[in-house]
Design a protein around this motif. Structure first.
Motif, short mmCIF file in Angstrom:
data_model
loop_
_atom_site.label_atom_id
_atom_site.label_comp_id
_atom_site.label_asym_id
_atom_site.label_seq_id
_atom_site.Cartn_x
_atom_site.Cartn_y
_atom_site.Cartn_z
N GLU A 70 0.78 -1.08 -0.15
CA GLU A 70 0.21 -0.01 -0.03
C GLU A 70 0.82 1.26 0.01
OE1 GLU A 70 -2.60 -0.28 3.52
OE2 GLU A 70 -4.13 -1.98 2.39
N ARG A 71 2.26 1.24 0.37
CA ARG A 71 2.90 2.41 0.83
C ARG A 71 4.11 2.62 -0.64
NH1 ARG A 71 4.07 3.17 7.14
NH2 ARG A 71 1.82 2.01 7.71
N GLY A 72 3.74 1.67 -1.56
CA GLY A 72 4.66 1.68 -2.80
C GLY A 72 5.89 0.90 -2.78
N TYR A 73 6.14 -0.18 -1.76
CA TYR A 73 7.32 -0.99 -2.21
C TYR A 73 7.01 -1.90 -2.93
CZ TYR A 73 9.22 1.24 2.02
OH TYR A 73 9.83 2.14 3.10
N ILE A 74 8.13 -2.83 -3.67
CA ILE A 74 8.00 -3.69 -4.38
C ILE A 74 8.79 -4.80 -3.45
CG2 ILE A 74 9.15 -5.02 -6.20
CD1 ILE A 74 9.66 -2.22 -7.50
N VAL A 75 7.66 -5.63 -3.35
CA VAL A 75 7.96 -7.08 -2.36
C VAL A 75 8.49 -8.24 -3.05
CG1 VAL A 75 7.09 -8.06 -0.43
CG2 VAL A 75 6.49 -6.00 -0.64
N HIS A 76 9.51 -8.84 -2.38
CA HIS A 76 9.80 -10.32 -2.77
C HIS A 76 9.48 -11.12 -1.42
CE1 HIS A 76 13.08 -9.66 -5.93
NE2 HIS A 76 11.73 -9.05 -6.36
N ALA A 77 8.54 -12.05 -1.63
CA ALA A 77 7.87 -12.67 -0.30
C ALA A 77 8.15 -14.36 -0.45
CB ALA A 77 6.16 -12.73 -0.24
N THR A 78 8.81 -14.91 0.40
CA THR A 78 8.98 -16.23 0.53
C THR A 78 7.97 -16.94 1.01
OG1 THR A 78 10.29 -16.51 2.28
CG2 THR A 78 11.42 -15.61 0.49
N LEU A 79 7.44 -18.18 0.53
CA LEU A 79 6.75 -19.36 0.83
C LEU A 79 7.23 -20.61 1.22
CD1 LEU A 79 3.54 -18.39 -0.91
CD2 LEU A 79 4.09 -17.58 1.28
N ARG A 80 7.17 -21.38 1.80
CA ARG A 80 7.78 -22.82 2.05
C ARG A 80 7.24 -23.56 0.48
NH1 ARG A 80 6.65 -22.95 7.72
NH2 ARG A 80 4.72 -24.10 7.42
N SER A 81 5.97 -23.43 0.27
CA SER A 81 5.52 -24.05 -0.94
C SER A 81 4.68 -23.01 -1.82
CB SER A 81 4.70 -25.58 -0.83
OG SER A 81 4.08 -25.98 -1.62
N LEU A 82 4.82 -22.82 -3.09
CA LEU A 82 4.09 -22.06 -3.92
C LEU A 82 2.89 -23.07 -4.38
CD1 LEU A 82 6.61 -20.18 -6.15
CD2 LEU A 82 5.62 -19.49 -4.10
N GLY A 83 2.75 -24.33 -3.92
CA GLY A 83 1.55 -25.22 -4.17
C GLY A 83 0.53 -24.90 -3.30
N ASP A 84 0.90 -24.23 -2.13
CA ASP A 84 -0.17 -24.14 -1.12
C ASP A 84 -1.17 -22.87 -1.38
OD1 ASP A 84 -1.71 -23.23 1.15
OD2 ASP A 84 -0.02 -23.90 2.52
N ALA A 85 -2.38 -23.25 -2.04
CA ALA A 85 -3.16 -22.34 -2.60
C ALA A 85 -3.71 -21.28 -1.52
CB ALA A 85 -4.43 -23.18 -3.36
N SER A 86 -3.97 -21.55 -0.51
CA SER A 86 -4.63 -20.85 0.57
C SER A 86 -3.59 -19.85 0.75
CB SER A 86 -5.01 -21.52 1.82
OG SER A 86 -3.90 -22.08 2.33
N LYS A 87 -2.24 -20.09 0.99
CA LYS A 87 -1.36 -19.00 1.29
C LYS A 87 -0.99 -18.17 0.11
CE LYS A 87 0.85 -21.47 5.27
NZ LYS A 87 1.74 -22.20 5.69
N VAL A 88 -0.78 -18.70 -0.95
CA VAL A 88 -0.49 -18.06 -2.20
C VAL A 88 -1.59 -17.11 -2.70
CG1 VAL A 88 -0.40 -18.10 -4.78
CG2 VAL A 88 1.11 -19.70 -3.42
N GLY A 89 -3.13 -17.70 -2.29
CA GLY A 89 -4.32 -16.70 -2.55
C GLY A 89 -4.08 -15.51 -1.75
#
Length: 332
Positions: free
Chosen positions: A26-45
């Protein structure tokens, strides 16, 4: 505001991380976020549903048990906010770590070396925990008069709850602070028990500890009492203040080193009293109210002395947490 500053946030779908990422986007930053699994639909969503995520958020798969994974997410970033931490040991045949302590400390080492190699990262913000800042005396005979940034949890004592988490957060924080001034500016925020609000669909564990008396949750109450015995009283904080403390630490170059981060310091009996005062429909059984008569003092003003201001007092932290629990269906 178009900041166009790239920030890597590890453990991106966690309670604090998701709230922080929302604010950063919301404040204009570009964010690289890590997740344990990109296959986790709920967290990715959850993360992809945030405002500006389509243009300003990029997701990466990385696991603290395979810390080399974080390098691609860190590449090109100016700031790294390290929030990912193992709470329970992940038994993986390919893991180089035997327990949560090794994983937390080893992960810090690899991530910090990735930051140094990047040639772009200038600041690292570490999301620590007050479990690493106990005012207990080293022999366990009692408490120091006050709790401040000089306090480190004695690791020669045994702890019934969080027996892996306590040493992992303590040793990981010491490790990350050892890099301060060695090509990187490091800020460690040892955060209190956080509540108030969430963008997740379920109540975060830290909030469950905080209002365990109001929810009559015996297990979570025992965890809260453990924290009270570990820390003298319970440092608590609103998620909005914790988020602002992270952003304040990111944006102010004069902020460096270790800071305790909490808006209030209460006995569990005081938390129960406030809960009943603020929400009169709340019923708390007598077995969930134990007054230790302990008068350990909160003596940390380092962050405030540098210009940070806590907006949420104890009443707002607890009231917002109970309202959030009602909204999520944890209190009917």
């Amino acid at each position: 505001m178009e900041k166009n500053v790239k920030v890597c946030v590890t453990g991106g779908a966690g309670y604090l991380a998701s709230f922080l990422i929302k604010q950063l986007l919301e404040r204009g930053y570009i964010v690289h976020a890590t997740l344990r699994s990109l296959g986790d639909a709920s967290k990715v969503g959850l993360l992809k549903s945030l405002a500006h995520a389509e243009t300003r958020l990029k997701l990466f798969e990385a696991d603290i048990y395979s810390p080399d994974d974080f390098e691609s997410a860190i590449k090109g970033c100016e700031i790294v906010v390290h929030m990912a931490t193992p709470f329970q040991h992940s038994a993986n045949a390919n893991s180089q770590y035997k327990d949560t302590v090794e994983a937390a400390v080893g992960g810090v080492k690899v991530i910090m070396e990735s930051c140094l190699r990047s040639n772009t990262v200038k600041r690292v913000i570490y999301t620590g925990s007050v479990v690493a800042a106990s005012p207990l005396k080293d022999d366990g005979s009692g408490y120091k008069d006050s709790m401040d940034e000089t306090c480190w949890t004695p690791l020669n004592l045994s702890y019934d709850f969080f027996h892996g988490y306590v040493p992992s957060k303590t040793l990981a924080e010491k490790e990350i602070l050892s890099y301060n001034g060695k090509g990187l500016q490091v800020v460690s925020l040892a955060c209190g028990v956080v509540g108030g609000d969430t963008i997740q669909s379920k109540m975060p564990e830290t909030m469950a500890f905080l209002i365990s008396q109001a929810t009559n949750d015996e297990f979570m109450y025992k965890a809260l009492r453990f924290l009270e015995d570990l820390l003298g009283k319970v440092p608590i904080a609103h998620v909005e203040d914790i988020t602002e403390a992270h952003i304040f630490s990111m944006e102010n170059e004069h902020v460096s080193g270790r800071f305790l981060c909490a808006g209030a310091f209460l006995k569990t009996a005081e938390i129960a009293s406030l809960s009943r005062k603020l929400q009169q429909d709340i019923s708390i059984p007598t077995e969930f109210i134990e007054d230790t008569k302990r008068e350990t003092r909160w003596d940390s003003r380092k962050l405030e002395d540098l210009g940070f201001h806590y907006k949420c007092d104890a009443e707002k932290i607890i009231n917002d947490s109970i309202l959030c629990a009602k909204m999520l269906g944890n209190i009917i």
